[in-house]
Write a protein that holds these residues in place. Structure first.
Motif, PDB file in Angstrom:
ATOM      1  N   ALA A  22       0.819  -1.211   0.000  1.00  0.00           N
ATOM      2  CA  ALA A  22       0.000   0.000   0.000  1.00  0.00           C
ATOM      3  C   ALA A  22       0.851   1.258   0.000  1.00  0.00           C
ATOM      4  O   ALA A  22       0.592   2.208  -0.745  1.00  0.00           O
ATOM      5  N   VAL A  23       1.889   1.261   0.826  1.00  0.00           N
ATOM      6  CA  VAL A  23       2.713   2.454   0.962  1.00  0.00           C
ATOM      7  C   VAL A  23       3.796   2.523  -0.112  1.00  0.00           C
ATOM      8  O   VAL A  23       4.034   3.573  -0.711  1.00  0.00           O
ATOM      9  N   GLY A  24       4.443   1.365  -0.363  1.00  0.00           N
ATOM     10  CA  GLY A  24       5.560   1.352  -1.303  1.00  0.00           C
ATOM     11  C   GLY A  24       5.150   1.376  -2.761  1.00  0.00           C
ATOM     12  O   GLY A  24       5.738   2.103  -3.570  1.00  0.00           O
ATOM     13  N   ALA A  25       4.125   0.618  -3.120  1.00  0.00           N
ATOM     14  CA  ALA A  25       3.723   0.521  -4.522  1.00  0.00           C
ATOM     15  C   ALA A  25       2.608   1.495  -4.889  1.00  0.00           C
ATOM     16  O   ALA A  25       2.615   2.075  -5.972  1.00  0.00           O
ATOM     17  N   LEU A  26       1.658   1.690  -3.964  1.00  0.00           N
ATOM     18  CA  LEU A  26       0.500   2.526  -4.281  1.00  0.00           C
ATOM     19  C   LEU A  26       0.658   3.966  -3.815  1.00  0.00           C
ATOM     20  O   LEU A  26      -0.127   4.831  -4.199  1.00  0.00           O
ATOM     21  N   GLY A  27       1.649   4.216  -2.969  1.00  0.00           N
ATOM     22  CA  GLY A  27       1.914   5.589  -2.538  1.00  0.00           C
ATOM     23  C   GLY A  27       0.887   6.162  -1.581  1.00  0.00           C
ATOM     24  O   GLY A  27       0.715   7.381  -1.510  1.00  0.00           O
ATOM     25  N   ILE A  28       0.232   5.303  -0.832  1.00  0.00           N
ATOM     26  CA  ILE A  28      -0.780   5.775   0.113  1.00  0.00           C
ATOM     27  C   ILE A  28      -0.125   6.628   1.204  1.00  0.00           C
ATOM     28  O   ILE A  28       0.928   6.289   1.726  1.00  0.00           O
ATOM     29  N   LYS A  29      -0.786   7.721   1.556  1.00  0.00           N
ATOM     30  CA  LYS A  29      -0.231   8.671   2.520  1.00  0.00           C
ATOM     31  C   LYS A  29      -1.001   8.720   3.834  1.00  0.00           C
ATOM     32  O   LYS A  29      -0.522   9.296   4.815  1.00  0.00           O
ATOM     33  N   ASP A  30      -2.201   8.164   3.878  1.00  0.00           N
ATOM     34  CA  ASP A  30      -2.992   8.146   5.112  1.00  0.00           C
ATOM     35  C   ASP A  30      -3.345   6.705   5.469  1.00  0.00           C
ATOM     36  O   ASP A  30      -3.838   5.950   4.620  1.00  0.00           O
ATOM     37  N   ILE A  31      -3.088   6.343   6.726  1.00  0.00           N
ATOM     38  CA  ILE A  31      -3.382   5.000   7.206  1.00  0.00           C
ATOM     39  C   ILE A  31      -4.287   5.105   8.423  1.00  0.00           C
ATOM     40  O   ILE A  31      -3.967   5.800   9.391  1.00  0.00           O
ATOM     41  N   LYS A  66       8.758   6.724   6.109  1.00  0.00           N
ATOM     42  CA  LYS A  66       7.779   7.692   5.602  1.00  0.00           C
ATOM     43  C   LYS A  66       7.342   8.666   6.693  1.00  0.00           C
ATOM     44  O   LYS A  66       7.118   9.854   6.425  1.00  0.00           O
ATOM     45  N   LEU A  67       7.219   8.177   7.930  1.00  0.00           N
ATOM     46  CA  LEU A  67       6.874   9.058   9.037  1.00  0.00           C
ATOM     47  C   LEU A  67       7.956  10.106   9.250  1.00  0.00           C
ATOM     48  O   LEU A  67       7.677  11.288   9.469  1.00  0.00           O
ATOM     49  N   HIS A  68       9.205   9.671   9.190  1.00  0.00           N
ATOM     50  CA  HIS A  68      10.326  10.584   9.396  1.00  0.00           C
ATOM     51  C   HIS A  68      10.328  11.697   8.346  1.00  0.00           C
ATOM     52  O   HIS A  68      10.653  12.853   8.644  1.00  0.00           O
ATOM     53  N   GLY A  69       9.962  11.351   7.141  1.00  0.00           N
ATOM     54  CA  GLY A  69       9.926  12.337   6.065  1.00  0.00           C
ATOM     55  C   GLY A  69       8.622  13.089   5.966  1.00  0.00           C
ATOM     56  O   GLY A  69       8.437  13.917   5.072  1.00  0.00           O
ATOM     57  N   GLY A  70       7.677  12.794   6.876  1.00  0.00           N
ATOM     58  CA  GLY A  70       6.382  13.472   6.838  1.00  0.00           C
ATOM     59  C   GLY A  70       5.524  13.084   5.653  1.00  0.00           C
ATOM     60  O   GLY A  70       4.659  13.844   5.224  1.00  0.00           O
ATOM     61  N   LYS A  71       5.731  11.876   5.137  1.00  0.00           N
ATOM     62  CA  LYS A  71       5.030  11.439   3.936  1.00  0.00           C
ATOM     63  C   LYS A  71       3.868  10.488   4.214  1.00  0.00           C
ATOM     64  O   LYS A  71       3.166  10.078   3.293  1.00  0.00           O
ATOM     65  N   VAL A  72       3.693  10.117   5.490  1.00  0.00           N
ATOM     66  CA  VAL A  72       2.585   9.254   5.889  1.00  0.00           C
ATOM     67  C   VAL A  72       1.984   9.810   7.169  1.00  0.00           C
ATOM     68  O   VAL A  72       2.713  10.296   8.050  1.00  0.00           O
ATOM     69  N   THR A  73       0.656   9.742   7.270  1.00  0.00           N
ATOM     70  CA  THR A  73      -0.050  10.174   8.472  1.00  0.00           C
ATOM     71  C   THR A  73      -0.883   9.007   8.997  1.00  0.00           C
ATOM     72  O   THR A  73      -1.551   8.321   8.220  1.00  0.00           O
ATOM     73  N   LEU A  74      -0.826   8.788  10.306  1.00  0.00           N
ATOM     74  CA  LEU A  74      -1.551   7.690  10.937  1.00  0.00           C
ATOM     75  C   LEU A  74      -2.763   8.219  11.693  1.00  0.00           C
ATOM     76  O   LEU A  74      -2.708   9.276  12.327  1.00  0.00           O
ATOM     77  N   HIS A  75      -3.853   7.443  11.645  1.00  0.00           N
ATOM     78  CA  HIS A  75      -5.098   7.835  12.298  1.00  0.00           C
ATOM     79  C   HIS A  75      -5.627   6.657  13.111  1.00  0.00           C
ATOM     80  O   HIS A  75      -5.675   5.521  12.608  1.00  0.00           O
TER      81      HIS A  75
END
Length: 224
Positions: free
Chosen positions: A86-95, A174-183
């Motif tokens: 999801a994150v590596g291939a699809l580029g999802i930014k919100d989990i 991704k978290l370190h780079g601010g590229k993913v947000t967790l909910h």
């Protein structure tokens, strides 16, 4: 619902909804670009697309007993593979990790000894991946009613799984780079409301018009 009703539903879908949305499905056949990774329980009372009013192709969904994410390296799980994809291939930014009220898995976790004979695989699953939730609840909330303990377990389990999610190398990067947000969310079956964990106050509160992403310590450390 007997299988006959399922087949009737398939036919109704094909003859009505599919026909009226044929162009959308033709576009989906060319590939997917979901916006959110939605991790939730297998419970039949939860429909991620229904409660979020999402269209086909908008959510990448992972479901299992107790909306659990094994910590990285704890097992070669399908959950981990789905997260990487999801994150590596699809580029999802919100989990989103979404628990729910009246969760049978969390009820079983609080009485886990009863599962050893009747459902040994469920016992192993919960013991391996939700024991920290059980320990936290039983050690810190003695004297609460069984329903109160269940509510606390549901909430704490979602937060535990957020912590497990953060152990994945691709997520930490991704978290370190601010590229993913967790909910962290809880869906309340009886009211239809969703409650999100607000890290600024350390509580779940009704999710209305804005998100409350889980506070990211990696971003804070990076900013300093």
């Amino acid at each position: 619902m007997p299988i006959k009703r399922i087949i009737e539903g398939l036919n109704e879908f094909h003859d009505t909804y599919f026909v009226s949305h044929r162009e959308m499905f033709e576009q989906l056949s060319q590939g997917q670009s979901p916006e959110v990774l939605f991790i939730t329980c297998s419970d039949s009372r939860i429909d991620p697309c229904l409660i979020t009013q999402s269209q086909p192709g908008e959510l990448f969904v992972v479901r299992n007993i107790g909306n659990i994410i094994p910590a990285y390296g704890a097992s070669n799980s399908g959950e981990g593979a789905a997260i990487e994809y999801a994150v590596g291939a699809l580029g999802i930014k919100d989990i989103v990790i979404c628990g729910h009220s009246h969760c049978g898995a969390m009820r079983g976790l609080l009485q886990i000894g009863n599962l050893t004979q009747q459902m040994p695989l469920v016992y192993d699953w919960l013991r391996k991946h939700a024991e920290s939730t059980r320990r936290l609840v039983l050690d810190n909330y003695e004297g609460c009613s069984s329903e109160k303990l269940l509510k606390i377990a549901i909430e704490q389990n979602v937060l535990t799984q957020i912590e497990n999610l953060e152990t994945y190398p691709i997520i930490r990067s991704k978290l370190h780079g601010g590229k993913v947000t967790l909910h962290a969310w809880i869906y309340e079956i009886e009211t239809g409301e969703v409650f999100a964990y607000d890290g600024s106050i350390g509580q779940f509160k009704a999710l209305e018009n804005r998100p409350f992403p889980v506070m990211n310590p990696l971003i804070c450390a990076h900013a300093e």
